[in-house]
Write a protein that holds these residues in place. Structure first.
Motif, PDB file in Angstrom:
ATOM      1  N   VAL A  36       0.897  -0.967   0.081  1.00 55.48           N
ATOM      2  CA  VAL A  36       0.027   0.239   0.196  1.00 55.48           C
ATOM      3  C   VAL A  36       0.767   1.236   0.105  1.00 55.48           C
ATOM      4  CG1 VAL A  36      -1.843  -1.390   0.845  1.00 55.48           C
ATOM      5  CG2 VAL A  36      -0.271  -0.257   2.431  1.00 55.48           C
ATOM      6  N   PHE A  37       2.061   1.335  -0.474  1.00 48.75           N
ATOM      7  CA  PHE A  37       3.180   2.184  -0.111  1.00 48.75           C
ATOM      8  C   PHE A  37       3.998   2.904  -1.688  1.00 48.75           C
ATOM      9  CE2 PHE A  37       6.790   4.782   1.982  1.00 48.75           C
ATOM     10  CZ  PHE A  37       6.086   6.245   1.570  1.00 48.75           C
ATOM     11  N   SER A  38       3.594   4.095  -1.685  1.00 48.87           N
ATOM     12  CA  SER A  38       4.415   3.708  -3.406  1.00 48.87           C
ATOM     13  C   SER A  38       5.719   4.304  -3.261  1.00 48.87           C
ATOM     14  CB  SER A  38       4.019   6.012  -3.361  1.00 48.87           C
ATOM     15  OG  SER A  38       5.060   6.077  -2.110  1.00 48.87           O
ATOM     16  N   ALA A  39       6.890   3.688  -2.019  1.00 50.93           N
ATOM     17  CA  ALA A  39       7.970   3.091  -2.805  1.00 50.93           C
ATOM     18  C   ALA A  39       8.387   1.812  -1.626  1.00 50.93           C
ATOM     19  CB  ALA A  39       9.164   3.981  -1.973  1.00 50.93           C
ATOM     20  N   ASP A  40       9.056   1.099  -2.002  1.00 54.52           N
ATOM     21  CA  ASP A  40       9.416  -0.358  -1.815  1.00 54.52           C
ATOM     22  C   ASP A  40      10.080  -0.059  -0.412  1.00 54.52           C
ATOM     23  OD1 ASP A  40       9.233  -2.913  -1.141  1.00 54.52           O
ATOM     24  OD2 ASP A  40      10.809  -3.643  -2.609  1.00 54.52           O
ATOM     25  N   PRO A  41       9.751  -0.502   0.744  1.00 54.67           N
ATOM     26  CA  PRO A  41       9.828  -0.611   1.721  1.00 54.67           C
ATOM     27  C   PRO A  41      11.397  -1.849   2.977  1.00 54.67           C
ATOM     28  CG  PRO A  41       8.262  -1.494   2.676  1.00 54.67           C
ATOM     29  CD  PRO A  41       7.790  -1.110   0.584  1.00 54.67           C
ATOM     30  N   ALA A  42      11.186  -2.077   1.181  1.00 50.85           N
ATOM     31  CA  ALA A  42      12.194  -3.544   1.555  1.00 50.85           C
ATOM     32  C   ALA A  42      13.660  -3.021   1.778  1.00 50.85           C
ATOM     33  CB  ALA A  42      12.320  -3.987   0.165  1.00 50.85           C
ATOM     34  N   ILE A  55      -1.666   3.525  -0.887  1.00 51.28           N
ATOM     35  CA  ILE A  55      -2.429   3.725  -2.198  1.00 51.28           C
ATOM     36  C   ILE A  55      -2.929   2.024  -2.156  1.00 51.28           C
ATOM     37  CG2 ILE A  55      -1.381   5.322  -3.811  1.00 51.28           C
ATOM     38  CD1 ILE A  55       0.457   3.245  -4.423  1.00 51.28           C
ATOM     39  N   ARG A  56      -4.518   2.295  -2.613  1.00 48.82           N
ATOM     40  CA  ARG A  56      -4.962   1.187  -3.034  1.00 48.82           C
ATOM     41  C   ARG A  56      -4.654   0.884  -4.519  1.00 48.82           C
ATOM     42  NH1 ARG A  56      -8.576  -0.316   0.332  1.00 48.82           N
ATOM     43  NH2 ARG A  56      -8.884  -2.553  -1.009  1.00 48.82           N
ATOM     44  N   ARG A  57      -3.545   0.130  -4.610  1.00 49.47           N
ATOM     45  CA  ARG A  57      -3.219  -0.517  -5.925  1.00 49.47           C
ATOM     46  C   ARG A  57      -4.265  -1.047  -6.722  1.00 49.47           C
ATOM     47  NH1 ARG A  57       2.113  -0.344  -4.065  1.00 49.47           N
ATOM     48  NH2 ARG A  57       3.107   0.659  -5.332  1.00 49.47           N
ATOM     49  N   ASP A  58      -5.427  -2.058  -5.628  1.00 53.76           N
ATOM     50  CA  ASP A  58      -6.007  -2.368  -6.687  1.00 53.76           C
ATOM     51  C   ASP A  58      -7.385  -1.288  -7.666  1.00 53.76           C
ATOM     52  OD1 ASP A  58      -7.342  -1.768  -4.030  1.00 53.76           O
ATOM     53  OD2 ASP A  58      -8.291  -3.214  -3.804  1.00 53.76           O
ATOM     54  N   ALA A  60      -6.325   1.374  -7.797  1.00 56.31           N
ATOM     55  CA  ALA A  60      -5.553   3.108  -8.683  1.00 56.31           C
ATOM     56  C   ALA A  60      -5.616   4.096  -7.670  1.00 56.31           C
ATOM     57  CB  ALA A  60      -5.338   2.861 -10.095  1.00 56.31           C
ATOM     58  N   GLU A  61      -6.289   4.163  -5.803  1.00 60.18           N
ATOM     59  CA  GLU A  61      -6.750   5.713  -6.191  1.00 60.18           C
ATOM     60  C   GLU A  61      -5.755   5.603  -4.952  1.00 60.18           C
ATOM     61  OE1 GLU A  61     -10.774   5.448  -4.213  1.00 60.18           O
ATOM     62  OE2 GLU A  61      -9.710   6.831  -2.610  1.00 60.18           O
ATOM     63  N   GLU A  62      -5.396   7.227  -4.050  1.00 64.20           N
ATOM     64  CA  GLU A  62      -4.584   7.248  -3.661  1.00 64.20           C
ATOM     65  C   GLU A  62      -5.136   7.523  -2.412  1.00 64.20           C
ATOM     66  OE1 GLU A  62      -0.976  10.247  -4.368  1.00 64.20           O
ATOM     67  OE2 GLU A  62      -2.020  11.203  -2.380  1.00 64.20           O
ATOM     68  N   ILE A  63      -4.760   7.145  -1.294  1.00 61.96           N
ATOM     69  CA  ILE A  63      -5.627   7.386   0.031  1.00 61.96           C
ATOM     70  C   ILE A  63      -5.185   8.677   0.882  1.00 61.96           C
ATOM     71  CG2 ILE A  63      -6.566   6.720   2.416  1.00 61.96           C
ATOM     72  CD1 ILE A  63      -6.349   3.691   1.376  1.00 61.96           C
ATOM     73  N   ASP A  64      -3.955   8.511   0.992  1.00 61.64           N
ATOM     74  CA  ASP A  64      -3.578   9.920   1.632  1.00 61.64           C
ATOM     75  C   ASP A  64      -1.610   9.622   1.195  1.00 61.64           C
ATOM     76  OD1 ASP A  64      -2.900  11.456   3.986  1.00 61.64           O
ATOM     77  OD2 ASP A  64      -2.805  10.664   5.353  1.00 61.64           O
ATOM     78  N   GLN A  99      -8.114   0.034   6.032  1.00 64.25           N
ATOM     79  CA  GLN A  99      -9.354  -0.934   5.477  1.00 64.25           C
ATOM     80  C   GLN A  99      -8.081  -1.050   4.044  1.00 64.25           C
ATOM     81  OE1 GLN A  99     -12.175  -1.980   6.410  1.00 64.25           O
ATOM     82  NE2 GLN A  99     -10.785  -3.784   5.031  1.00 64.25           N
ATOM     83  N   ALA A 100      -7.822  -0.115   3.696  1.00 63.53           N
ATOM     84  CA  ALA A 100      -6.450  -0.742   2.536  1.00 63.53           C
ATOM     85  C   ALA A 100      -5.696  -1.761   3.532  1.00 63.53           C
ATOM     86  CB  ALA A 100      -5.604   0.280   2.390  1.00 63.53           C
ATOM     87  N   VAL A 101      -4.720  -1.586   4.510  1.00 61.94           N
ATOM     88  CA  VAL A 101      -3.704  -2.258   5.017  1.00 61.94           C
ATOM     89  C   VAL A 101      -4.529  -3.207   5.475  1.00 61.94           C
ATOM     90  CG1 VAL A 101      -2.886  -2.392   6.806  1.00 61.94           C
ATOM     91  CG2 VAL A 101      -2.352  -0.083   6.143  1.00 61.94           C
TER      92      VAL A 101
END
Ligand SMILES: Nc1nc2c(ncn2[C@@H]2O[C@H](COP(=O)(O)OP(=O)(O)OP(=O)(O)O)[C@@H](O)[C@H]2O)c(=O)[nH]1
Ligand SMILES: [Mg+2]
Length: 453
Positions: A36-42, A55-58, A60-64, A99-101
Motif C-alpha cells: 500500500v506504499f508508493s516506495a518499496d520499504p524492503a 495507495i490502494r493499488r487494486d 489505483a487510488e491514493e488515500i493519503d 482498510q487498505a492495510v
C-alpha cells in the motif's frame, strides 16, 4: 520468536488530529506495508522514516500522503518487524488507510495485542507490560511516575531478586532431599534467617500498595452535609469552576455529581451529594439514599457545616455520629459570614477539629486540599512500587506461603514440606512478572488494553 500472523490497528485516538498512526506488526509487516506504499520499504534500514503515498493499488487510488517508519525485528516494540504509517489524523483518512492495510493482508489487532507480543517475545515482563497500560491511563503526574518506574522495571527487579533468593533456598533443600548421603540438610537457623528476610521484604512491598492504588485509581472524596451548607459551592471551589448548580434553596442538589480533579498530584474523584435531611420528596429521597452509599464508598469524606448558623444543627450532630468511624474532614463553611470570635466559639463546640473555609470566596481551599491529602496518607512525593490489586494479591499469597514455611520450621516439620511452601511463594511471585501466568490470565490482562497498544 513466535511465528504468528501480521496484525494492524490504529494506534492513535479516533477523531481529528494532526497525525494518526497505523501500526503493523508481524513477519509480513514490511511486505504488507509495501503493498500500500508508493516506495518499496524492503530496502529501508531499521529506524528510518520515508515520505510517500498510501495507495490502494487494486483501484489505483491514493488515500493519503504519509510517512512510513520501519523497525526491524528484533529492535522494535513488539520484537517483530513493525511498520508504522503516520497519516493525516482525520476519521475518513484513518478508516480508509486501515482498510487498505487490512485488505493488503494484515489482521485487525485485538486490544493490547502489540504489547502481548512484546511480552511473548521477551521485550517486557508482565509487570512492565501492565505498566504500559497504567501509563496510558494515568491522569496525574504522580500516577505517571508510578507507572513509569514500573515500566522501567523497578518492581520487576524486586520480584526477580526475591525469586532468585527463594530459588537458592529451594535448590539447597531439594539437593539435600535428592542426595541425602552427599548433601547435608540446610542449617535450620540459616534457613529461617533467609526466609524471614524474604518475608520482611515482601511485607515492605505490600505496604506500598495502598498509596500505589490511590495514585493508580484515584481517591474518592464525598462532600456531604445538611442541605444548603455549601456542598455544591465547595465542589465548584475545588474544581475552580462553576460545575454544580448553587442556589439558596435547600435541597438543590438531588443527584450525585462526580468530577475529576487533582490534589497534590493525587487523582481525585470528588462527589457532590444531596443534602441530608428528612424529606417526603420522592426524588430527594433517592438522592439522600445515594448520599449514604457514597459515604460508604468514599476514601475520604468532607463533612460540611454551615458556620453562619452559629451552632450545630441536630442533623449535623447525627452526621458526626454517623461518620465517627470514617476518614472524614470537617469543613466549617461560610466562614466569611461570621466574625472571627464567633467562628472560634463554634469551632470549640465541635467534637472534631475543623478547617475554616469559604467556598463562595475560595478561602481555606488550599488548607482543605492539604487535609484531604493528609487524610489519604499520601504526599504526592513517594515512590510507591505496588499499585495493582493483582500484584497485591500475588504478594499476599507469596507472603502467606513464606509465613507458613516459617511456622513449619518452628514446628520442625520435614524440609520437603518447607520446600513446598517456598515453591508456592516462588510461583506466586512469578504471576507478577508473568513467568507462571496462565494463558487465561494473560488474555484477561491484555484485553484491558486499548486497541493499537
Ligand atoms: N456567604 C457564603 N455563602 C455561601 C458559601 N458557600 C455557599 N454559600 C451559599 O449558600 C447557598 C447554598 O449553597 P450550595 O452550594 O447550593 O449548598 P448545598 O450544600 O449544595 O445545598 P443543597 O444542594 O441544597 O444541599 C447558596 O446561596 C450559596 O451561594 C460561603 O462560603 N459563603
Ligand atoms: Mg448542592
Amino acid at each position: 520468536m513466535n511465528a504468528i500472523d501480521t496484525i494492524a490497528a490504529i494506534a492513535t485516538p479516533i477523531g481529528s488530529a494532526g497525525i494518526g498512526i497505523i501500526r503493523i506488526s508481524g513477519p509480513d509487516a514490511l511486505t504488507t506495508a509495501a503493498r500500500v506504499f508508493s516506495a518499496d520499504p524492503a530496502g529501508l534500514p531499521s529506524h528510518t522514516a520515508t515520505y510517500g503515498a498510501l495507495i490502494r493499488r487494486d483501484i489505483a487510488e491514493e488515500i493519503d500522503r504519509v510517512v512510513l517508519t520501519v523497525f526491524r525485528s528484533p529492535r522494535s516494540y513488539t520484537g517483530e518487524d513493525v511498520a508504522e504509517f503516520s497519516c493525516h489524523g482525520g476519521m475518513a483518512t484513518m478508516k480508509a488507510a486501515l482498510q487498505a492495510v487490512l485488505d493488503a493482508g494484515a489482521r485487525l489487532a485485538e486490544p493490547g495485542e502489540f504489547t502481548q507480543r512484546a511480552f511473548l517475545n521477551g521485550k517486557l515482563d508482565l509487570a512492565q507490560a501492565e505498566a504500559v497500560n497504567d501509563l496510558i491511563r494515568s491522569r496525574t503526574d504522580a500516577a505517571r511516575k508510578v507507572a513509569l518506574r514500573q515500566l522501567d522495571g523497578a518492581l520487576s527487579e524486586k520480584i526477580r531478586t526475591l525469586r532468585d533468593q527463594g530459588l537458592g533456598v529451594i535448590a539447597a533443600i531439594e539437593a539435600a532431599i535428592d542426595f541425602p548421603d552427599n548433601v547435608p540438610e540446610p542449617d535450620t537457623a540459616e534457613l529461617k534467617e533467609r526466609i524471614t528476610r524474604a518475608y520482611e521484604n515482601l511485607l515492605v512491598l505490600l505496604k506500598t500498595f495502598e498509596k500505589g492504588r490511590i495514585y493508580r485509581e484515584g481517591l474518592r472524596v464525598a462532600i456531604v452535609g445538611r442541605v444548603n451548607v455549601g456542598k455544591s459551592s465547595l465542589l465548584n471551589a475545588l474544581l475552580r469552576h462553576a460545575r454544580a448548580i448553587v442556589t439558596p434553596i435547600p435541597g438543590t442538589t438531588r443527584d450525585l455529581i462526580e468530577e475529576s480533579l487533582e490534589i497534590h498530584g493525587i487523582p481525585i474523584v470528588a462527589i457532590d451529594t444531596a443534602g441530608l435531611r428528612q424529606t417526603d420528596d420522592p426524588v430527594e429521597k433517592i438522592g439522600v439514599a445515594l448520599t449514604h452509599k457514597s459515604i460508604d464508598d468514599a476514601d475520604v469524606i468532607v463533612f460540611v457545616v454551615d458556620a453562619s448558623q452559629k451552632s450545630l444543627h441536630d442533623d449535623d450532630r447525627r452526621l458526626f455520629d454517623m461518620l465517627a468511624e470514617k476518614p472524614f474532614i470537617c469543613a466549617l463553611n461560610k466562614s466569611d459570614m461570621v466574625s472571627v470570635s464567633e467562628l472560634e466559639a463554634l469551632a470549640q463546640t465541635l467534637p472534631y477539629e475543623a478547617i475554616r473555609v469559604s467556598a463562595k470566596y475560595g478561602d481555606g481551599i488550599e488548607e482543605l486540599e492539604a487535609a484531604i491529602a493528609r487524610r489519604a496518607g499520601v504526599s504526592g512525593e513517594e515512590s510507591s512500587l505496588v499499585s495493582s490489586a493483582r500484584h497485591k494479591e500475588a504478594l499476599k499469597s507469596a507472603s502467606e506461603s513464606l509465613r507458613h514455611a516459617l511456622e513449619g520450621l518452628d514446628a520442625t516439620e520435614p524440609i520437603d514440606l518447607i520446600s513446598i511452601d517456598l515453591t508456592a511463594a516462588y510461583d506466586s511471585l512469578g504471576l507478577i512478572t508473568g513467568e507462571t501466568a496462565s494463558d487465561d490470565l494473560l488474555d484477561r490482562i491484555f484485553s484491558e488494553f486499548c486497541i493499537g497498544k
